[in-house]
Design a protein around this motif. Structure first.
Motif, mmCIF file in Angstrom:
data_model
loop_
_atom_site.group_PDB
_atom_site.id
_atom_site.type_symbol
_atom_site.label_atom_id
_atom_site.label_comp_id
_atom_site.label_asym_id
_atom_site.label_seq_id
_atom_site.Cartn_x
_atom_site.Cartn_y
_atom_site.Cartn_z
ATOM 1 N N UNK A 129 9.673 18.263 43.047
ATOM 2 C CA UNK A 129 10.082 19.235 42.184
ATOM 3 C C UNK A 129 9.363 20.617 42.666
ATOM 4 N N UNK A 130 9.679 21.781 41.704
ATOM 5 C CA UNK A 130 9.188 23.077 42.338
ATOM 6 C C UNK A 130 7.804 23.448 42.127
ATOM 7 N N UNK A 131 7.265 24.185 42.819
ATOM 8 C CA UNK A 131 5.783 24.592 42.918
ATOM 9 C C UNK A 131 5.313 24.952 41.239
ATOM 10 N N UNK A 132 6.172 25.785 40.650
ATOM 11 C CA UNK A 132 5.970 26.098 39.464
ATOM 12 C C UNK A 132 5.971 24.714 38.444
ATOM 13 N N UNK A 133 6.637 23.928 38.627
ATOM 14 C CA UNK A 133 6.835 22.415 37.789
ATOM 15 C C UNK A 133 5.424 21.773 38.009
ATOM 16 N N UNK A 134 4.891 21.735 39.409
ATOM 17 C CA UNK A 134 3.922 20.993 39.897
ATOM 18 C C UNK A 134 2.639 21.571 39.266
ATOM 19 N N UNK A 139 -1.818 20.848 35.536
ATOM 20 C CA UNK A 139 -2.520 21.726 34.106
ATOM 21 C C UNK A 139 -2.297 20.849 32.883
ATOM 22 N N UNK A 140 -1.197 19.961 32.720
ATOM 23 C CA UNK A 140 -0.976 18.958 31.694
ATOM 24 C C UNK A 140 -1.968 17.837 31.933
ATOM 25 N N UNK A 141 -1.991 17.526 33.277
ATOM 26 C CA UNK A 141 -2.807 16.314 33.654
ATOM 27 C C UNK A 141 -4.132 16.488 33.452
ATOM 28 N N UNK A 142 -4.620 17.664 33.529
ATOM 29 C CA UNK A 142 -6.217 17.894 33.377
ATOM 30 C C UNK A 142 -6.292 17.967 31.930
ATOM 31 N N UNK A 143 -5.530 18.472 31.197
ATOM 32 C CA UNK A 143 -5.742 18.284 29.523
ATOM 33 C C UNK A 143 -5.607 17.032 29.314
ATOM 34 N N UNK A 144 -4.952 15.984 29.774
ATOM 35 C CA UNK A 144 -4.964 14.659 29.289
ATOM 36 C C UNK A 144 -6.046 13.955 29.846
ATOM 37 N N UNK A 145 -6.641 14.433 31.078
ATOM 38 C CA UNK A 145 -7.736 13.755 31.449
ATOM 39 C C UNK A 145 -9.189 13.967 30.839
ATOM 40 N N UNK A 146 -9.262 15.122 30.427
ATOM 41 C CA UNK A 146 -10.253 15.662 29.500
ATOM 42 C C UNK A 146 -10.246 15.011 28.087
#
Length: 142
Positions: free
Chosen positions: A122-127, A132-139
């Motif tokens: 995937x694109x760098x933007x999507x990465x 960021x989404x993963x950080x939120x989920x991890x918190x």
């Protein structure tokens, strides 16, 4: 290496993973009869096919050829998700069985490998968005 040892191991690996000959053949891109001949020792898989088989069973080609692993029929062997299309799964297996990538991802689980495989496409933007989404989920993880 005797073909009979490889053929016995292929059948054993397939059964331990509850795969049909039709399913394994579709992953390999061959007809069922060709795959059946691998299990009976009438034919020997090509190098490319050995890489695909090793990826399917989440073992190294070396282990497949040298037959150095022992299967525990009571243990679950982590394998790629069956719902992927044959073409997609074939590309996935080729990627992780490429010697350059094999060492890089040797100790990742199949879930981590799948995530990394698609992440690289995937694109760098999507990465950035996914990170960021993963950080939120991890918190918010339990």
């Amino acid at each position: 290496m005797k073909d009979t040892q490889l053929s016995v191991r292929l059948k054993e690996l397939r059964k331990v993973n509850n795969y049909t000959q039709d399913y394994v053949a579709s992953v390999l891109g061959v007809i069922r009869q060709t795959y059946s001949h691998y299990e009976t020792g009438k034919r020997t898989p090509s190098t490319e096919t050995l890489y695909k088989l090793a990826g399917l069973y989440n073992i190294s080609v070396s282990d497949l050829i040298q037959l150095t692993i022992t299967l525990d029929k009571d243990e679950y062997y982590d394998a790629p998700v069956v719902s992927q299309t044959s073409e997609e799964l074939s590309a996935y297996l080729e990627y992780f069985n490429n010697p350059c990538n094999h060492r890089k991802y040797l100790y990742n689980t199949s879930t981590e490998k799948e995530l990394l495989y698609y992440f690289e496409q995937i694109s760098d933007h999507d990465k950035r968005e996914i990170i960021e989404f993963t950080k939120i989920k991890a918190r918010h993880a339990d």
